[in-house]
Motif scaffolding. Sequence first.
Motif, PDB file in Angstrom:
ATOM      1  N   TYR A  80      61.702  36.510   9.202  1.00 26.66           N
ATOM      2  CA  TYR A  80      62.855  36.414   8.317  1.00 26.66           C
ATOM      3  C   TYR A  80      63.863  35.411   8.854  1.00 26.66           C
ATOM      4  O   TYR A  80      64.634  34.828   8.094  1.00 26.66           O
ATOM      5  N   SER A  81      63.889  35.244  10.181  1.00 24.53           N
ATOM      6  CA  SER A  81      64.819  34.262  10.759  1.00 24.53           C
ATOM      7  C   SER A  81      64.469  32.851  10.299  1.00 24.53           C
ATOM      8  O   SER A  81      65.353  32.010  10.127  1.00 24.53           O
ATOM      9  N   ILE A  82      63.163  32.595  10.091  1.00 25.25           N
ATOM     10  CA  ILE A  82      62.751  31.270   9.582  1.00 25.25           C
ATOM     11  C   ILE A  82      63.303  31.069   8.181  1.00 25.25           C
ATOM     12  O   ILE A  82      63.839  30.007   7.846  1.00 25.25           O
ATOM     13  N   GLN A  83      63.154  32.082   7.343  1.00 26.25           N
ATOM     14  CA  GLN A  83      63.651  31.990   5.974  1.00 26.25           C
ATOM     15  C   GLN A  83      65.158  31.755   5.962  1.00 26.25           C
ATOM     16  O   GLN A  83      65.651  30.891   5.224  1.00 26.25           O
ATOM     17  N   GLU A  84      65.907  32.491   6.774  1.00 24.34           N
ATOM     18  CA  GLU A  84      67.358  32.341   6.784  1.00 24.34           C
ATOM     19  C   GLU A  84      67.781  31.003   7.364  1.00 24.34           C
ATOM     20  O   GLU A  84      68.797  30.438   6.958  1.00 24.34           O
ATOM     21  N   PHE A  85      66.999  30.470   8.299  1.00 24.84           N
ATOM     22  CA  PHE A  85      67.322  29.154   8.848  1.00 24.84           C
ATOM     23  C   PHE A  85      67.147  28.081   7.769  1.00 24.84           C
ATOM     24  O   PHE A  85      67.966  27.162   7.661  1.00 24.84           O
ATOM     25  N   VAL A  86      66.110  28.188   6.959  1.00 24.97           N
ATOM     26  CA  VAL A  86      65.896  27.231   5.875  1.00 24.97           C
ATOM     27  C   VAL A  86      66.988  27.391   4.815  1.00 24.97           C
ATOM     28  O   VAL A  86      67.478  26.398   4.259  1.00 24.97           O
ATOM     29  N   LEU A  87      67.371  28.626   4.519  1.00 23.69           N
ATOM     30  CA  LEU A  87      68.481  28.846   3.580  1.00 23.69           C
ATOM     31  C   LEU A  87      69.759  28.203   4.102  1.00 23.69           C
ATOM     32  O   LEU A  87      70.539  27.624   3.339  1.00 23.69           O
ATOM     33  N   PHE A  88      69.977  28.305   5.406  1.00 20.63           N
ATOM     34  CA  PHE A  88      71.141  27.673   6.031  1.00 20.63           C
ATOM     35  C   PHE A  88      71.105  26.161   5.848  1.00 20.63           C
ATOM     36  O   PHE A  88      72.114  25.535   5.493  1.00 20.63           O
ATOM     37  N   LEU A  89      69.930  25.556   6.057  1.00 23.67           N
ATOM     38  CA  LEU A  89      69.811  24.100   5.931  1.00 23.67           C
ATOM     39  C   LEU A  89      70.103  23.637   4.509  1.00 23.67           C
ATOM     40  O   LEU A  89      70.494  22.482   4.301  1.00 23.67           O
ATOM     41  N   ASN A  90      69.918  24.500   3.539  1.00 21.20           N
ATOM     42  CA  ASN A  90      70.122  24.136   2.140  1.00 21.20           C
ATOM     43  C   ASN A  90      71.380  24.769   1.542  1.00 21.20           C
ATOM     44  O   ASN A  90      71.557  24.764   0.328  1.00 21.20           O
ATOM     45  N   SER A  91      72.237  25.314   2.410  1.00 26.93           N
ATOM     46  CA  SER A  91      73.463  25.953   1.939  1.00 26.93           C
ATOM     47  C   SER A  91      74.607  24.953   1.906  1.00 26.93           C
ATOM     48  O   SER A  91      74.441  23.781   2.250  1.00 26.93           O
ATOM     49  N   ALA A  92      75.767  25.436   1.505  1.00 27.59           N
ATOM     50  CA  ALA A  92      76.975  24.593   1.499  1.00 27.59           C
ATOM     51  C   ALA A  92      77.591  24.488   2.885  1.00 27.59           C
ATOM     52  O   ALA A  92      78.595  23.807   3.065  1.00 27.59           O
ATOM     53  N   GLU A  93      76.983  25.157   3.863  1.00 26.74           N
ATOM     54  CA  GLU A  93      77.489  25.105   5.240  1.00 26.74           C
ATOM     55  C   GLU A  93      77.441  23.678   5.759  1.00 26.74           C
ATOM     56  O   GLU A  93      76.402  23.019   5.702  1.00 26.74           O
ATOM     57  N   PRO A  94      78.567  23.134   6.228  1.00 23.02           N
ATOM     58  CA  PRO A  94      78.540  21.762   6.759  1.00 23.02           C
ATOM     59  C   PRO A  94      77.603  21.655   7.958  1.00 23.02           C
ATOM     60  O   PRO A  94      77.585  22.513   8.830  1.00 23.02           O
ATOM     61  N   ILE A  95      76.780  20.604   7.980  1.00 15.35           N
ATOM     62  CA  ILE A  95      75.848  20.364   9.080  1.00 15.35           C
ATOM     63  C   ILE A  95      76.146  18.989   9.644  1.00 15.35           C
ATOM     64  O   ILE A  95      76.404  18.038   8.891  1.00 15.35           O
ATOM     65  N   ASN A  96      76.102  18.871  10.951  1.00 15.09           N
ATOM     66  CA  ASN A  96      76.529  17.632  11.579  1.00 15.09           C
ATOM     67  C   ASN A  96      75.521  16.499  11.466  1.00 15.09           C
ATOM     68  O   ASN A  96      75.808  15.368  11.803  1.00 15.09           O
ATOM     69  N   LYS A  97      74.304  16.776  10.955  1.00 15.76           N
ATOM     70  CA  LYS A  97      73.277  15.735  10.855  1.00 15.76           C
ATOM     71  C   LYS A  97      72.219  16.178   9.863  1.00 15.76           C
ATOM     72  O   LYS A  97      72.162  17.343   9.460  1.00 15.76           O
ATOM     73  N   SER A  98      71.372  15.239   9.478  1.00 15.72           N
ATOM     74  CA  SER A  98      70.256  15.557   8.593  1.00 15.72           C
ATOM     75  C   SER A  98      69.137  16.199   9.409  1.00 15.72           C
ATOM     76  O   SER A  98      68.724  15.668  10.440  1.00 15.72           O
ATOM     77  N   VAL A  99      68.646  17.352   8.959  1.00 13.19           N
ATOM     78  CA  VAL A  99      67.602  18.087   9.677  1.00 13.19           C
ATOM     79  C   VAL A  99      66.339  18.109   8.827  1.00 13.19           C
ATOM     80  O   VAL A  99      66.296  18.758   7.777  1.00 13.19           O
ATOM     81  N   ASN A 100      65.324  17.378   9.281  1.00  7.13           N
ATOM     82  CA  ASN A 100      64.034  17.349   8.589  1.00  7.13           C
ATOM     83  C   ASN A 100      62.961  18.090   9.364  1.00  7.13           C
ATOM     84  O   ASN A 100      62.009  18.606   8.785  1.00  7.13           O
ATOM     85  N   GLY A 101      63.093  18.102  10.683  1.00  6.78           N
ATOM     86  CA  GLY A 101      62.104  18.751  11.524  1.00  6.78           C
ATOM     87  C   GLY A 101      62.749  19.380  12.745  1.00  6.78           C
ATOM     88  O   GLY A 101      63.970  19.276  12.957  1.00  6.78           O
ATOM     89  N   VAL A 102      61.935  20.007  13.563  1.00  3.00           N
ATOM     90  CA  VAL A 102      62.424  20.694  14.757  1.00  3.00           C
ATOM     91  C   VAL A 102      63.165  19.737  15.683  1.00  3.00           C
ATOM     92  O   VAL A 102      64.163  20.094  16.315  1.00  3.00           O
ATOM     93  N   ALA A 103      62.720  18.511  15.789  1.00  2.00           N
ATOM     94  CA  ALA A 103      63.324  17.537  16.706  1.00  2.00           C
ATOM     95  C   ALA A 103      64.760  17.200  16.340  1.00  2.00           C
ATOM     96  O   ALA A 103      65.519  16.727  17.182  1.00  2.00           O
ATOM     97  N   ASP A 104      65.135  17.429  15.078  1.00  2.00           N
ATOM     98  CA  ASP A 104      66.493  17.085  14.638  1.00  2.00           C
ATOM     99  C   ASP A 104      67.516  18.166  14.982  1.00  2.00           C
ATOM    100  O   ASP A 104      68.712  17.950  14.822  1.00  2.00           O
ATOM    101  N   VAL A 105      67.050  19.315  15.405  1.00  2.00           N
ATOM    102  CA  VAL A 105      67.964  20.434  15.670  1.00  2.00           C
ATOM    103  C   VAL A 105      68.583  20.281  17.060  1.00  2.00           C
ATOM    104  O   VAL A 105      67.875  20.045  18.041  1.00  2.00           O
ATOM    105  N   ASP A 106      69.892  20.402  17.128  1.00  2.00           N
ATOM    106  CA  ASP A 106      70.593  20.346  18.412  1.00  2.00           C
ATOM    107  C   ASP A 106      71.563  21.518  18.512  1.00  2.00           C
ATOM    108  O   ASP A 106      71.598  22.401  17.645  1.00  2.00           O
ATOM    109  N   GLY A 107      72.359  21.527  19.563  1.00  2.00           N
ATOM    110  CA  GLY A 107      73.265  22.639  19.804  1.00  2.00           C
ATOM    111  C   GLY A 107      74.279  22.842  18.696  1.00  2.00           C
ATOM    112  O   GLY A 107      74.624  23.970  18.355  1.00  2.00           O
ATOM    113  N   GLN A 108      74.769  21.735  18.100  1.00  2.00           N
ATOM    114  CA  GLN A 108      75.753  21.861  17.025  1.00  2.00           C
ATOM    115  C   GLN A 108      75.133  22.486  15.784  1.00  2.00           C
ATOM    116  O   GLN A 108      75.767  23.307  15.103  1.00  2.00           O
TER     117      GLN A 108
END
Length: 784
Positions: free
Chosen positions: A104-132
């Motif tokens: 379920y954490s995977i599902q919620e992480f994808v929902l987060f990536l597609n939410s209105a939550e501001p994200i500091n960068k474009s995330v397409n894959g695991v390599a794009d994920v950082d601490g922010q």
Amino acid sequence: MPRKPFSKSALESSERPPLQRKLPENTPQAIQKRSIARGQVDVSAQGLIVQNKTRGTKDFVRDFTDLVTEYPHHKLIVQQLLIGAQLHAAKRLITYQSHQDIYYSIQEFVLFLNSAEPINKSVNGVADVDGQVCLNFRSFLIRSYPGRTVNRKRYGAIKNIFLSLKNKYKGQDWVGKEFQWPTGPASNEQVTEGYSREIHNKLIEGCLIDIKFIMKWMESYDHVVKDAKTMLEYDLSLENLMFDLTIKEQTKRSNGSIKATHIKGFEWVIRHTGDVKEYIRENGISIEQFLAIYRTRAHELAVKGRPVVGTEVSERGLVYGCDREESGLIATANVGRLYPDWPMQFTFEAAGHLFSSEWNKNAAHGTNKKYSTLERRLRLALMYMRVGPEHLPYEMGQMAYISRVAFTMGTLFPFFLFVMLQTGWNFEVIVSISDNLEDHIEDDLLDDDYAIIYGFKGRSDKSQMHRSNKRDKFGAYQILHFVAKKVREHSSSPHYLPGTLFQCVISKNLWNMFGRLCTPVTTTNFWPASTEFLRRHGIKLDTDTKSPKIETKRLRTTYETRRREQGLDIDEVSTMMGHSDIDTTVNNYDSDWGSTEILNGRLRKIQSKHEEDFRSYSANLLTDVSLAKLREATLRCGSKEELRSVVAPLVAKLNSSEDSVIQLLSPEGQTFIASCLNSKQPDWPGAENFLSTDTSCNYFNRCPLCSQCVIFKEALPFIARRVSDLDGLRERLNPLEWEKSYRAEYLGWNGVLEGWGNPIELAEAIDQSKHNGYALPLTMIGPS
């Protein structure tokens, strides 16, 4: 068949069947190659249906097909995370609930990536994920599911998935580099709500009421000591004795103790009065002589007299004939005259002993019994002294007197709170201001009437600043100077805390318990002081707590709310709050779901649009065209028709004119980094405020935000170097200056790099950018 088919003799006698495969090479190179091969994984082959064994009888089954159908652009990261989840969980027999949290954490992480939550960068894959990104995901969980205890497990599950991938496929480009994971949400953590406008206004009003009173209270000390009435000592002068006797005679005649017909009736009282006997003995006269003076001159002398015993004080600490305020002034004046150095310049033992019960019993001052009586009366007046409202004063008793000469927690708190309300700073930033206030203040270069006040945030190792009007009597600049002035008056005291601005004298009955007089402001003494402040001003918070207290984080959120309502952009507020990243402001302080003020449609619409503009870039990216080759081709053109055929594809791509494209390919169309279609028609945000009509734009740091800008691949090393240099510049510049001058450019160039479609060209450009030949002027701003 041999009895022991696998014995040595049996094996030697039997024929070995030929191998059906070729044995692998045993060279170091071959072993290394096989090791690398084992680390490779075909992500695209990962299925979307999960079926794992659990500790119970029921298998865990989950189909991610619907999720990928809804968000097809994130299919890659879903497959990557499923691989990590299988590494983390599939080979272990764990409970059904644990499997549920992991997947379920995977599902919620994808929902987060597609939410209105501001994200500091474009995330397409695991390599794009950082601490922010992880920090933003944490905020998403708290905002989306406030108070949900499972948030902690879901955050921990996605963290373990990432760690499993990075451990298994360490060094592979698709899993990216390792990074420090931020702390996850607490079990029942919720979004911090700001205080309503009504509460906020009442807090400010209460601070101003207290500050005005306390300023006057402390500043008037010298005047009171100099000019207020003194408490008079025992004085057996003839005038005073006649004053007492005439008062006594009037009292006795009025209550009927002496009849009017008894002319000499009161003389019998005089003959038996102790003070009269003392007077005639000291002055060598007879009682008859004294009675003669009383008969002829009593009223004449009484006008010039006062009570023989001195100033009287009631059991409730009131000076005879005075109200509580006048009694406090008299007590202040006398203590200031008798003991001007108390308590800050006394030793610890002497400061605690003065006006104590033991001191009172021992008649501490000198050997004169009558003078000690005066001091004991002074102690009584001090015990009942008040400062502030009668029903809930700032201080009582001896601490009320001390609050005139030094800050106590009750009198310092309004100043501390008011600075928090004005600056929006954290608690730790305000207490970081030292007693050497000048080290924290610089003149504002834009306006002589303003100053920049600096604090320090230890957690992020960064300074924070607040711009304050020097002329505003109740601005942060003046408030801090008043506090510093009063605190530094005691810098020579043995109890002074060097380096600390917000310090105060603790309650006298706690001196022996803690072994000191002074203490810095801490969260420990802040909370009870805030409770007393709320009670004194009748401020009711939105809580059912019996003893409500002011929460500093909610003050921060309220500050952000008020600034946004004033029309400030989110980036300006982020800078004012000292955040290193705008997303910290958005996630933690611009998300106040408990406040309708924050969530009203107008504000959210403004914020959303600004965030979109802030993260977008307008430059045209020509990823498949070389500027050098195009220029070479145009130079070979012998006719206008040939030139048109060369530039025609660019005219279509850029939706521009032939003349603009030809200008673009000429050296005149080249800026520091990019090429420009028309430098006289820039459209980067705010260009109209800096450039007049038909003026060529030389604001090269705004190129990525302008649609006239065209980026060829030759520019990539310059852009990569520019991004790197701006990162370094951030560490050296004043944060306010960097935010104002370079943040938009930094985000724009970053957007260009992220939007470049060829990762090989981008990697080569980043490698080339390390050479100093691609370095550009750091202050690449403004017209040349």
